[in-house]
Write a protein that holds these residues in place. Structure first.
Motif, short mmCIF file in Angstrom:
data_model
loop_
_atom_site.label_atom_id
_atom_site.label_comp_id
_atom_site.label_asym_id
_atom_site.label_seq_id
_atom_site.Cartn_x
_atom_site.Cartn_y
_atom_site.Cartn_z
N ALA B 10 0.87 -1.17 0.00
CA ALA B 10 0.00 0.00 0.00
C ALA B 10 0.91 1.22 0.00
N TYR B 11 0.70 2.12 -0.95
CA TYR B 11 1.50 3.34 -0.99
C TYR B 11 1.02 4.30 0.10
N PRO B 12 1.91 5.21 0.50
CA PRO B 12 1.53 6.13 1.58
C PRO B 12 0.21 6.86 1.32
N ASP B 13 -0.12 7.10 0.05
CA ASP B 13 -1.36 7.83 -0.23
C ASP B 13 -2.58 6.93 -0.15
N GLY B 14 -2.36 5.68 0.22
CA GLY B 14 -3.50 4.79 0.39
C GLY B 14 -3.74 3.83 -0.76
N THR B 15 -3.17 4.12 -1.92
CA THR B 15 -3.34 3.20 -3.06
C THR B 15 -2.81 1.81 -2.70
N VAL B 16 -3.66 0.82 -2.83
CA VAL B 16 -3.18 -0.54 -2.65
C VAL B 16 -2.79 -1.06 -4.03
N ALA B 17 -1.48 -1.11 -4.28
CA ALA B 17 -1.01 -1.46 -5.62
C ALA B 17 -0.95 -2.97 -5.80
N VAL B 18 -0.59 -3.68 -4.73
CA VAL B 18 -0.51 -5.14 -4.77
C VAL B 18 -1.20 -5.67 -3.52
N GLY B 35 -1.29 -7.65 -17.29
CA GLY B 35 -2.49 -7.07 -16.73
C GLY B 35 -2.67 -5.66 -17.24
N PRO B 36 -3.84 -5.09 -17.03
CA PRO B 36 -4.10 -3.74 -17.52
C PRO B 36 -3.22 -2.72 -16.81
N SER B 37 -3.15 -1.54 -17.38
CA SER B 37 -2.32 -0.47 -16.83
C SER B 37 -2.72 -0.17 -15.38
N GLY B 38 -1.72 -0.03 -14.52
CA GLY B 38 -1.99 0.33 -13.14
C GLY B 38 -2.38 -0.82 -12.24
N CYS B 39 -2.22 -2.05 -12.71
CA CYS B 39 -2.67 -3.18 -11.90
C CYS B 39 -1.61 -3.64 -10.91
N GLY B 40 -0.45 -2.99 -10.92
CA GLY B 40 0.56 -3.32 -9.91
C GLY B 40 1.68 -4.21 -10.40
N LYS B 41 1.85 -4.31 -11.69
CA LYS B 41 2.91 -5.17 -12.23
C LYS B 41 4.29 -4.64 -11.86
N THR B 42 4.49 -3.36 -12.18
CA THR B 42 5.80 -2.78 -11.89
C THR B 42 6.09 -2.83 -10.39
N THR B 43 5.08 -2.51 -9.61
CA THR B 43 5.25 -2.55 -8.16
C THR B 43 5.70 -3.94 -7.71
N SER B 44 5.05 -4.95 -8.22
CA SER B 44 5.41 -6.31 -7.84
C SER B 44 6.87 -6.60 -8.18
N ASP B 160 11.05 -5.17 -17.08
CA ASP B 160 9.81 -4.39 -17.06
C ASP B 160 9.51 -3.87 -18.47
N GLU B 161 8.56 -4.48 -19.12
CA GLU B 161 8.18 -4.10 -20.49
C GLU B 161 9.39 -3.84 -21.35
N PRO B 162 10.24 -4.85 -21.50
CA PRO B 162 11.51 -4.61 -22.17
C PRO B 162 11.38 -4.29 -23.65
N THR B 193 4.59 -7.19 -18.76
CA THR B 193 4.13 -6.61 -20.01
C THR B 193 2.65 -6.30 -19.86
N HIS B 194 2.11 -5.43 -20.73
CA HIS B 194 0.66 -5.36 -20.71
C HIS B 194 0.09 -5.87 -22.03
N ASP B 195 0.93 -6.53 -22.77
CA ASP B 195 0.55 -7.05 -24.07
C ASP B 195 0.33 -8.56 -23.95
N1 ATP Z 1 4.73 6.11 -5.57
C1 ATP Z 1 3.41 5.86 -5.67
N2 ATP Z 1 2.55 6.45 -4.83
C2 ATP Z 1 1.22 6.21 -4.91
N3 ATP Z 1 0.66 5.38 -5.81
C3 ATP Z 1 1.48 4.75 -6.68
C4 ATP Z 1 2.89 4.96 -6.66
N4 ATP Z 1 3.44 4.23 -7.66
C5 ATP Z 1 2.41 3.59 -8.26
N5 ATP Z 1 1.23 3.89 -7.67
C6 ATP Z 1 -0.08 3.37 -8.01
O1 ATP Z 1 -0.07 1.99 -7.79
C7 ATP Z 1 -0.78 1.32 -8.79
C8 ATP Z 1 0.08 0.28 -9.44
O2 ATP Z 1 1.18 0.91 -10.09
P1 ATP Z 1 2.20 0.11 -11.00
O3 ATP Z 1 3.21 1.09 -11.50
O4 ATP Z 1 2.71 -1.05 -10.27
O5 ATP Z 1 1.26 -0.36 -12.20
P2 ATP Z 1 1.65 -1.17 -13.52
O6 ATP Z 1 0.86 -2.38 -13.50
O7 ATP Z 1 3.11 -1.30 -13.66
O8 ATP Z 1 1.06 -0.19 -14.63
P3 ATP Z 1 1.63 0.15 -16.09
O9 ATP Z 1 1.23 -0.95 -16.98
O10 ATP Z 1 0.89 1.42 -16.43
O11 ATP Z 1 3.10 0.33 -15.98
C9 ATP Z 1 -1.30 2.39 -9.74
O12 ATP Z 1 -2.61 2.69 -9.40
C10 ATP Z 1 -0.41 3.56 -9.47
O13 ATP Z 1 -1.09 4.76 -9.69
#
Ligand code: ATP
Ligand code: ATP
Ligand code: MG
Ligand code: MG
Lengths: 238, 368, 216, 282, 368
Positions: B10-18, B35-44, B160-162, B193-195
């Motif tokens: 969970a990011y400090p702003d409350g977003t639960v990314a994973v 997965g679709p954009s923003g689903c937390g792939k990069t975070t994982s 990451d999306e090489p 990837t998101h493809d």
């Molecule tokens: N530093 C951060 N602070 C708050 N929220 C964040 C931060 N980084 C990412 N997020 C949010 O966490 C969620 C997951 O982000 P992430 O970058 O892991 O997505 P992703 O699956 O890699 O997306 P994309 O395909 O667009 O790269 C998104 O909703 C994003 O807005």
């Protein structure tokens, strides 16, 4: 121009070479001090993002300081404490340093900021520690901007170092002040020309150094990103 | 092996990314996060080398929790290919690639030699070594990024999306090259990837994530096509699932290959007519490599290149059902040309035969 | 600080401040107006750019005292004419802004310029309605530096007896009296900051479309 | 406070009344005397505009010539030197005579005052006692050990370093270019950067700091009587008469005492008015 | 109609970007320029509105040579969608869209009202009108770019890779929307892409260019698939040509649709077994909309959602052979579900039946 080409002015106590030497001495010392203050500060602010207000506020406030007023104030404050020329040299140096800090500071900050975030991220991902990222990635990448800040600072210092003469010190400002006092326009013009030439020479020198020390991988792309933050020098204030 | 155990971020702003991610990327295999954009792939991905610290849960590297390790040392064990390459702009290509070995204490000399090898390995000419990143196109930079991550010969790779920065054509080439490479080096890789096409093409297994950072399905590509876990996955995997799933079924002698009479270029119209079966006759070259189909009735004099229809795509006999079916469907004669590994003609198949063979085979999936 | 003296001199100081504002702001506006076409020219021509920017850079190294003394000879103005100061500062402002304007126009994304052209904007329409408005953030960043340095430079005009805050420095120096000097410095800095803030506000007003205010 | 130079843009006034622009150099004594002139003229109903603290002669003389200002107080010797750097005149009479021929066309000198503010070589009391200095000549044996401070123009001027050498045979260890008897010079003398300094005879700092002014026994320095310089066109009878009365009343002692008050940050306007009143001119 | 007649463009540095191009884009049709990177597509496009002047040759707009026209006026007659949208960053979305009408002299008021309509037409919420470009995602910006080009209701449109800046999923949506729009507005459009799939999906006709600026082939999408002019075009069009060409063949009653016994959710295992044909039984909802396939032998008690296999993709009866074949191939029972326009079950088809129908049809192409 007559003044410049009169051989009598090229040797002796107040000769042109001596004046140039003094001028450079003040300028380079001031530049070194300014760099020692501004570069680390700029890096710190750029890397941590702490104190960004310093960049916007303080740097601009420093630019607004009227050099003559400041010099006078500092002379009145400082010179009574020193029985030697130091009492005048110190105020001059402080004024020059304050003048040089804003361009170096803002450029260093902008340089560090402009470093490709992906490159920093990659470095961290490869297991670089913070200091190593700084020395191996952030510093080399911001070098073009830092150097361009130093460049404009030096130009500004060289043209402003003339004020040292206002308070009895040497340097090319002597030609301006003495010329004015002696009602000798050709001496004044000679002074102005020499200052401009000196500035031009150092501008080219620093451009040359920049080309030598900055990686060719950077030179093409930084030119454009530099423009908004590119500090501009303030004209001489004598 | 890389293992996620109940990992939440969970990011400090409350977003639960994973959210409570459980996942295992087996040693030597290529696991894909899609997965679709923003689903937390990069975070994982970034939690693995601790560029991001998990809020809760544990990630294991070969059964050791990463949380106890020195982050910098951990990262040096893991190759990381960042989204937009993230090359060092102030270093030449060869020095970019040599970064990790030098960091790990190798001599610059040696590291450069190794780097040169890698540059060629990812398909770039050695002459690029002295260039700087800006002198390369996006796709070329991506390859350097891969080479750089490989340079320290890490057991693990995160990508990451090489291949995102390049156009579809070059992208296909890069993917092919990468598959070939991975077959050689067999690293434990997690790629984002998101493809979905990329995921199905490259992955040994594919983890589909949904927005909110939850795992929707983790399966092999063919399983994903034939039994998506739910509507979300089915939608995400998209259309043509049936056809694409054939890409995972080997031909393996299941289809009877018929004899096909052939002629060579320069044959007379009469010969062509005699050899034709239906309206079309197959034209081959001296070593029986198929050149195209001709219609004898249109030929006056002898058969020339002008007469050839090129739309048919020959299928290699050791290939997949998908290729076999397409060979038949794309052929103007409706007989698909089958060749051996050297491209020499074996015979032809009809679409009906291929489909019968497909239907005979049990459906891959059994209900969950 | 001698506040009693400040109180006694307040009329005079306000008067000096007024002149200071005029002498700093008029050249700023004039300089901008002159720099706009010059910068546009530098932006348009690859060959002119280094020339104009080079000359501008050189102008800077001319010490202002020399410029102040020599300008009346060139302009034919009376020596005490505030016009000399205005002219000198305008020169410095132009020298500073030519490059800024050129870079601002350069900073407009190529796509945007092409889009304007493709929609049938003629050259001047594109410049006035697209390129300049989009270049405003860069121009105003440069304008801020120019404004602030102008405020500091005006004080040099004290050497020519043009009344402005710099007069307080000479006055204080003659009497070895800190109050006017400090008052002068503080007023200079405050004035500079106010001008700076005004330009920031102006920039914000002109560019409601930017994600954030350009720092520094 | 100071006058209202804003109105300078509206001068010269049309209509009946006479109008005159009074300027001054950029040091307090000049401003003070200019103020006295201004107040005296005002008392005669002349419309006066003040432009104080214009600068040095490089600015003020052209300003007089081009009509930017009409009147300002000058010092006879210094003005002569500015107009003719090779002048040999020293005495009041010679200076006045020479000036009359050298004054630029369009400008006129009115009657010079008794009051004088001339260059003096000053040393600290300790120095004077140590070397037993009373006159400039006394420096000769020890000149090599001492640093001389003076205005930049002294470097080349006959009545500066050159004259000290040719007239008194003095060769100092070094010459330090400072300002014309201003704060820099005083500062340098007091803090010890120079041992001998060029100051002005009416400077109250001489007394305040126990400085010893050495006697110019060989008459090197020109006499410096205070004299109004005026644009000939503005030199009407009323103006002439008024200023001549001021010059006649002004004494060196008056200057010293008024300078002392200025140095204590008293208002120049007040000082000027009080003086005029005390001389029944205000 | 837009016509290229022997158009050549050589850049000052000697690069010949376009070489003797002859091409006609018919009125009301969508013509696509496709080809590898650097083949001169953008150059060709920009010569039409004279952002680039041809070195030789003539371009006609409705039979009038463009060379004689006032360039600015010419451009105002042609909508131009630039590669990366190229929106004006200093104008709101609605003002961006209103630019052309205002330039053409319409009142700001009226132009804005029209712009608002267009914004909704390209699928953006009206609430976006007051935003600035940076507040929109890449895909949304692309749409605004299209709306802006449409605003002056030009007879001609030039579009340079209008969907390139977005990820594949959004891209598909944009393409669909665009097709719908073009069906309504029927403009004369030339669109550039380097994505062959996009070209085949959208184009009424497709011009394939090769590097060096020569036209390799100009044909309808299905013709391109079934009879590529040469190896280059064949390669460029790529694999799966046979399968993809089926996308241009309507089903149109050619395949016999068989009856399929169905059960509803909640049916007993016994009922499921009774209705099943082979191992699988089709499950529908109350209004006969297919939900998925179940295997009766795995059902204990009653049939629930848990038992459903979702891999089958129903084909709409009015669709194409491609969809029909994929319905069959993707179905675990190998019987493809066919539905009507409302999504209600009609029956099922087997892959064999579909293929037979395909084979019965004559091949589209006849030799050149
Ligand atoms: N530093 C951060 N602070 C708050 N929220 C964040 C931060 N980084 C990412 N997020 C949010 O966490 C969620 C997951 O982000 P992430 O970058 O892991 O997505 P992703 O699956 O890699 O997306 P994309 O395909 O667009 O790269 C998104 O909703 C994003 O807005
Ligand atoms: N201004 C120019 N000067 C010289 N050569 C140019 C110029 N613009 C384009 N070219 C060259 O002309 C050729 C065609 O360029 P063009 O931009 O038309 O290609 P494209 O088909 O649009 O490519 P892409 O798919 O990469 O956009 C390329 O080889 C390119 O390098
Ligand atoms: Mg991501
Ligand atoms: Mg292009």
């Amino acid at each position: 121009m007559n003044y410049l080409f009169d051989p009598r002015h090229w040797s002796g106590a107040d000769s042109i070479p001596t004046l140039i030497g003094e001028h450079l001495l003040y300028s380079l010392i001031a530049l070194a001090i300014a760099a020692i203050i501004a570069v680390p500060l700029g890096i710190y602010i750029g890397v941590t993002g702490k104190g960004v207000f310093l960049i916007a506020g303080l740097a601009n406030a420093l630019r607004a300081l009227p050099s003559v007023g400041l010099l006078i104030l500092l002379v009145l404050l400082i010179s009574p404490a020193f029985p030697s020329k130091m009492g005048y040299i110190l105020p001059s140096l402080i004024v020059l340093v304050l003048l040089a800090v804003p361009p170096i500071l803002t450029n260093t900050y902008a340089g560090v900021r402009a470093v490709d975030a992906a490159a920093v991220d990659a470095a961290r991902g490869m297991g670089f520690r913070t200091m190593k990222i700084l020395t191996d990635v952030q510093l080399p990448c911001s070098l073009p901007l830092v150097l361009s800040g130093v460049r404009s600072a030096l130009l500004q210092i060289i043209s402003t170092a003339t004020i040292a003469a206002y308070i009895s010190l040497g340097g090319l400002g002597r030609l301006l002040i003495d010329g004015k006092a002696q009602n000798d326009y050709s001496q004044m013009v000679a002074g102005a020309v020499l200052v401009a030439l000196l500035a031009l020479f150092f501008d080219q020198l620093l451009a040359f150094i920049t080309r030598r020390v900055v990686s060719p991988g950077l030179t093409r792309r930084t030119i454009k990103s530099a423009s908004p933050a590119e500090p501009v020098k303030t004209p001489v204030t004598v | 092996m890389i293992k996620f155990e109940n990992v939440t971020k969970a990011y400090p702003d409350g977003t639960v990314a994973v959210d409570g991610l459980n996942l295992e990327a087996p040693t030597g295999k290529l696991t894909i996060l899609v997965g679709p954009s923003g689903c937390g792939k990069t975070t994982s991905l970034r939690m693995i080398n601790r560029l991001i610290e998990p809020t809760s849960g544990t990630i294991y590297l070969d059964d050791q929790p990463t949380s106890g390790m020195d982050a910098a040392l951990l990262r040096r064990r893991i190759g990381y290919v960042i989204q937009h390459a993230g090359l060092f702009p102030h270093k030449t290509i060869v020095d970019n690639v040599a970064t990790m070995p030098v960091l790990l204490g190798e001599s610059r000399q040696k590291a450069r030699i190794k780097a040169l090898e890698l540059i060629e390995r990812v398909g770039l000419p050695a002459s690029f070594a002295k260039r700087y990143p800006w002198q390369l196109s996006g796709g070329q930079q991506q390859r350097v990024g891969v080479a750089r991550a490989l340079a320290s010969d890490p057991a693990f790779m995160l990508m990451d999306e090489p291949f995102s920065a390049v156009d579809p054509v070059v992208r296909g080439q890069l993917q092919d090259e990468f598959l070939r490479l991975q077959r050689e080096i067999g690293k434990t890789i997690i790629m984002v990837t998101h493809d979905i096409d990329e995921a199905l093409k490259l992955g040994d297994q594919v983890a589909v994530m949904r927005v909110g950072g939850k795992l929707a399905q983790m399966a092999s590509p063919s399983e994903l096509l034939t039994s998506p876990a739910d509507e979300f996955v089915a939608d995400f995997v998209g259309r043509d699932r049936g056809y694409r799933s054939l890409g995972f079924t080997k031909t393996a002698g299941a289809v009877a290959i018929g004899e096909e009479a052939v002629i060579q270029l320069g044959a007379s119209a009469d010969e062509a007519r005699a050899k034709a079966s239906g309206a079309w006759v197959l034209v081959v070259d001296g070593s029986r490599k198929p050149l195209g189909w001709a219609q004898p009735e249109l030929v006056r004099g002898e058969v020339t290149r002008e007469h050839l229809n090129l739309s048919g795509i020959p299928a290699v006999v050791s290939g997949t059902m998908r290729q076999l079916l397409d060979a038949a469907l794309s052929s103007p004669s409706r007989r698909g040309v089958v060749v051996d590994e050297n491209g020499e003609l074996i015979g032809t198949v009809t679409a009906t035969d291929v489909v019968k063979a497909i239907e005979a085979e049990p459906h891959l999936e059994t209900a969950r | 600080m001698n506040f009693e003296w400040l109180g006694r001199q307040s009329d005079n100081i306000v008067f000096l401040l007024g002149w200071h504002v005029l002498l700093a702001v008029i050249p700023l506006i004039l300089g901008l107006l002159i720099a706009l076409p010059l910068g546009w020219w530098a932006h348009r021509s690859r060959r002119i750019y280094p020339l104009l920017v080079g000359v501008a850079g050189l102008l800077y190294t001319v010490p202002s005292l020399a410029l102040f003394v020599l300008l009346p000879l060139v302009l034919g103005t009376k020596i005490l004419d505030p016009l000399n100061i205005v002219a000198a500062l305008t020169i410095y402002t132009v020298a500073l802004l030519v490059r800024v304007v050129a870079d601002a126009l350069e900073s407009v994304p190529e796509d945007t310029v092409q889009a304007a052209k493709a929609m049938g904007y003629r050259g001047y329409q594109s410049l006035l309605k697209v390129e300049l408005p989009v270049g405003v953030p860069v121009i105003s960043a440069g304008l801020r530096v120019a404004a602030v340095s102008n405020v500091s430079l005006v004080s040099v005009a004290a050497l020519l007896g043009i009344p402005q805050l710099g007069s307080l420095f000479t006055q204080g120096f003659q009497l070895r009296f800190f109050t006017p000097i400090i008052a002068g410095i503080v007023l200079c800095v405050v004035l500079a900051m106010i001008l700076d803030g005004l330009i920031i506000l102006l920039n914000r007003w002109l560019t409601p479309w930017t994600p954030k205010v350009v720092a520094s | 406070g100071g006058g209202d130079p804003m109105s300078s843009s509206t001068t010269p006034a049309g209509g009946s009344g006479e109008s005159i622009i009074v300027g001054s150099a950029d040091f307090p004594e000049s401003q003070l005397i200019a103020k006295i002139y201004a107040e005296a003229l005002k008392a005669k109903g002349i419309q006066v505009t003040e432009k104080p603290s214009i600068g040095s002669r490089e600015v003020t003389i052209p300003a007089l010539k081009d009509g930017s200002i009409d009147l300002m107080p000058e010092y006879g010797g210094a003005l002569l030197q500015y107009l003719d750097s090779k002048t040999k005149a020293v005495s009041s009479e010679d200076v006045t005579k020479d000036l009359a021929t050298k004054i630029p066309a369009g400008l006129t000198l009115l009657t010079a005052s008794e009051a004088e503010d001339k260059d003096v070589l000053a040393v600290k009391k300790e120095t004077a006692e140590k070397y037993n200095l009373k006159t400039i000549e006394d420096i000769k044996p020890v000149a090599k050990e001492l640093v001389l401070g003076g205005p930049p123009e002294w470097k080349t001027r006959l009545n500066g370093v050159a004259g000290l050498k040719s007239v008194y045979g003095l060769e100092f260890k070094e010459f330090s270019a400072l300002d014309a008897g201003g704060p820099l010079t005083l500062n340098a003398l007091l803090s010890g950067q120079v041992q001998v300094a060029d100051l002005f005879s009416t400077d109250p700092a001489l007394k305040d700091n126990n400085l010893v002014a050495l006697e110019d026994n060989k008459n090197l320095f020109l006499s410096e009587n205070i004299v109004p310089v005026i644009n000939a066109k503005k030199s009407t009878d009323v103006v002439k008469e008024t200023l001549n009365k001021v010059s006649a009343a002004l004494t060196t002692e008056d200057l010293i005492s008024m300078n002392g008050r200025v140095a204590k940050f008293e208002d120049i306007g007040e000082i000027a008015k009080e003086w005029l009143k005390s001389k029944n001119l205000g």
